[in-house]
Each structure stands twice: as C-alpha cells, then as structure tokens.
Write an enzyme that holds these catalytic residues in place. Structure first.
Site, short mmCIF file in Angstrom:
data_model
loop_
_atom_site.label_atom_id
_atom_site.label_comp_id
_atom_site.label_asym_id
_atom_site.label_seq_id
_atom_site.Cartn_x
_atom_site.Cartn_y
_atom_site.Cartn_z
N CYS A 83 -51.52 -48.97 -29.69
CA CYS A 83 -50.14 -49.37 -29.94
C CYS A 83 -49.11 -48.52 -29.21
CB CYS A 83 -49.86 -49.29 -31.45
SG CYS A 83 -50.12 -47.64 -32.14
N GLU A 121 -54.30 -55.22 -36.12
CA GLU A 121 -53.29 -54.35 -36.73
C GLU A 121 -52.50 -53.64 -35.65
OE1 GLU A 121 -52.25 -50.12 -37.93
OE2 GLU A 121 -53.77 -50.83 -36.52
N ARG A 165 -46.11 -46.25 -45.05
CA ARG A 165 -46.53 -46.60 -43.69
C ARG A 165 -46.41 -48.11 -43.51
NH1 ARG A 165 -50.32 -43.57 -40.63
NH2 ARG A 165 -51.19 -44.67 -38.85
N ARG A 167 -47.10 -51.43 -41.14
CA ARG A 167 -47.91 -51.92 -40.03
C ARG A 167 -47.91 -53.45 -40.02
NH1 ARG A 167 -47.37 -47.55 -38.49
NH2 ARG A 167 -48.86 -46.16 -37.47
#
Length: 420
Positions: A83, A121, A165, A167
């Site tokens: 990413c 993801e 977090r 995502r």
C-alpha cells in the site's frame, strides 16, 4: 465414514498473497480455515510466518512466480497488496508508482485459479486517490473476470481490536453469494460493547522492564518485550515561527482573488479534505501546507513572497513528547500501529515494545517475531489485526458452509432419485 460426513468435515482452504508475518492468514485459521499456500518477499516476515504458522509460505517475488507453481482448488485468495504507493502518508503517491499495480498479480491468480471468494485489504487513502478513480478501476477489474465485488472502510476498534485502525476491505465472490462484512460489536452507541482501550490491552506490561529474552510473568511466557529507548529524536521542522491564523487569512484572500474553490484545490492535489484545513482556523483544526504543497499552491493562486521563507525554510529540531507521543490516548484504543516506528509509551521512558504492538494488533501471546528490532516493528505495523481478519473470515465461512450444505442436500436428492 460416508462420503457425506467426509465432505461436511472438510475445511475450506485459503491461499495468501503478500502475507507478511501472517495477520490476515492467522485470522482465517482461527475462524476454521486451512491455509495451503502463501507468499511474501520480506524474508524476516516469512521467517516469522514459518515459525508460527507453517512452512507453506514461499519466499519470492510474486511477479516472478507462475500460476502453475500455485496450488489449484483453494476456496479463498487473500491479499493485503502493498500500500505504500496508495497511502495518504505518501505525498508523492501516484498512479505511476509500480507498487500500485501489484494488485494486478492478485487479479492474475484469481483469474487463473478461480477461487470462490477473494479478500483484499488496503489503506484508507485508496478511496480518495485520483479522486476515487483508483478504487473504481480496481473494482471494475475484478468484476470483469466474473466476480461480484463490494468494499467497505472498516475501523478495527469497532470489532474489539484495541486500535483505531482504518482499512479498506474488498470482498468478491463468483457464486452469487453475499459478500459479508461483520457487524460492529464495539463503540459508543447503545447496544455495543465499549471500545477496548490501550491500557486494558497492554497496561499489565507498563512497568515491566524490557529485555531481549523471553520471561515468565504471573505464569505467562512473555516474548519480544523489547523496545527502542530513544524517546528523544530529531525531525525536520520549520525554522521560523509561523502563525496559522495569519497564513489562513492570507491564503483565503488569495484563493478568493484566484477564483479557486476549496473543493477544486482538494481535487487538484488529490486530497479528500486536507486542503480545506489550509483555509480553516476555527477550533484549532487548521493546518499549514508543507513546503512542496506550498510551492504548488503558489502556482495555482499566484500569491506573493510574503510568507515563503517562514513556511518553507526547515531545520533539524528535537522531537518533544507532545509531537511524537501518538499513544497518548491510554484510556481509549491506540492510534494506528505503523510500520515506520513505534510510538512512545505513555510512561515516556521508552517506545512501545514489540510485544505491546503485537497485542494491540491482536496477535496471540505465543506468537514470536524474529529478525532485527526494526524488522519486527515493520512486520507488525504492516499486518492486518488478527481479530478483525477473524471477524471477516467468520462471515465468509458461514456463506460457504451454507452453500456446501445446500449442494450436499441437492446431491443427496439426486442420488435418491437415481436409486429409485
């Protein structure tokens, strides 16, 4: 044992790309899946994976691994594709960054192996990159090879992970089934359990001395409770004092003259809302552009040289606790555990330990990381929280179990008709 019973006891199988140390894979294992193959090119992460999960992981560059070397007939392909190119933390992110196209390797494997489901993801910044065109392109590519696809921005803390977090999770299937996303279990809303705080998760290690070797604590073996102790460091900061309110008024004046709207400025930079903070000073939520953004903004708005020196001249400065203490929310979920370096512990005597970061990422206590200290931090920061992965896996397992049961019932009826 009858064929039907054998089929009912058969585990659903998984293959993983970009598996790292195994957070996503482990979550699926905990939900009852069997991982038959995995891959990554980060050696230390692969070593950790082998030590804790299994030898089915292959060290190597996926772009150089032909599909023929990957097993057939697995049910799900997992992939937390790299990413860095997409991340909102990377101000130079671009569609030209070759790392952005590693998801196409996932596309290749899906097309060649035809798994029932896939789960991908990535970081939150994926949604706003190129004004949403990147996520549209990715979804379209998966749909073109025959998959129904859905995606959602998930916050780990809403599923029991002691960490805020966020995502993007993409789920696709080719069976006409649901793409299930787990329901929130934690939060401040009525009917939900309270968030798990950082203190609740790792408070028991707060006053425990860090050390390189494993040790016993109240009957529990503690692994990897080692940490960096450099709580003072240096960073590149502005050389001159700058008043954000003055800069805000100045930029708003020049934006008005130029005719550029805040939304148009955001779109030019490829930001979701960042540029809007340059023209805002209420509630102390405003910000000042970094030097590279300042020079680009100057091209757009055509402002003079009044603040150029103040905004763009930098010098090395010592980091203070307030600037680097990202886990200052001891009584709330942690901020995102990153791959670039651990936050300072609230005791201000050291950084968060490898074990504390691993707990916040919901790795089991007996999961042992290998490699250098920096590589351990990197492995953990790159991982998907195990508990969040498990919650995703549970929903998919339910869909596959129902589909398998329906197929068995249909086959049984067909056999009964034949026997008649």
């Amino acid at each position: 044992m009858s064929f039907d019973i054998m089929e009912e006891n058969k585990k659903h199988t998984v293959a993983g790309l970009f598996s790292g140390c195994g957070g996503l894979d482990l979550g699926f294992i905990q939900a009852g899946f069997e991982v038959v193959w995995a891959n990554d090119f980060f050696k230390e992460a692969v070593d950790t994976y082998k030590q804790n999960i299994g030898n089915h992981i292959v060290l190597g560059d996926i772009t150089k691994i032909p599909s023929s070397e990957i097993p057939n007939d697995f049910d799900i392909l997992l992939g937390g594709f790299p990413c860095q190119g997409f991340s909102i933390a990377n101000i130079k992110r671009s569609m030209k960054d070759e790392r952005n196209f590693l998801y196409k390797e996932m596309l290749r494997i899906i097309k060649d192996k035809q798994p029932k489901y896939f789960v991908a993801e990535n970081v939150k910044g994926l949604l706003s990159m190129q004004k949403g065109k990147v996520i549209e392109m990715i979804i379209s590519d998966f749909q073109e090879i025959g998959y129904d696809v859905d995606y959602k921005l998930m916050k780990a803390s809403e599923y029991g992970v002691p960490q805020h977090r966020e995502r993007v999770v993409i789920i696709g299937n080719r069976l006409g089934l649901n793409n299930p996303f787990p329901k929130k279990t934690h939060g401040s809303e009525k009917g939900l359990q309270p968030f798990v705080t950082t203190k609740e998760a790792v408070g028991f290690l707060a006053d425990v001395r860090i050390r390189d070797k494993k040790f016993d604590l109240n009957g529990t073996t503690i692994l990897n409770h080692k940490a960096r102790t450099n709580v003072h460091d240096e960073f590149w900061g502005r050389k001159h004092k700058v008043n954000q309110h003055d800069i805000c008024d100045y930029l708003k004046e020049w934006r008005t003259k130029s005719g550029w709207s805040t939304k148009r400025v955001d779109e030019h930079f490829g930001y979701a809302h960042t540029a809007g903070h340059w023209f805002r000073k209420d509630n102390n939520s405003g910000s000042i552009p970094n030097p590279s953004d300042w020079w680009e903004l100057k091209k757009l708005l055509g402002f003079d040289d009044k603040y150029d020196k103040q905004v763009t001249e930098l010098e090395l400065k010592p980091i203070t606790f307030e600037q680097s203490l990202r886990i200052n929310n001891w009584d709330a979920p942690s901020d995102t555990i990153t791959a670039t370096g651990p936050e300072i512990h609230p005791n201000k005597e050291r950084r968060m330990s490898v074990r504390e970061c691993a707990i916040i990422q919901t790795f089991p206590m007996d999961f042992e990381f290998v490699g250098s200290l920096g590589n351990m931090y990197k492995q953990i920061g790159n991982a998907v929280p195990v508990l969040m992965a498990k919650r995703i896996a549970e929903g998919i397992k339910k869909e596959l179990d129902n589909q398998q049961y329906n197929d068995q019932q249909r086959n049984r009826r067909v056999r009964e008709q034949v026997l008649k």
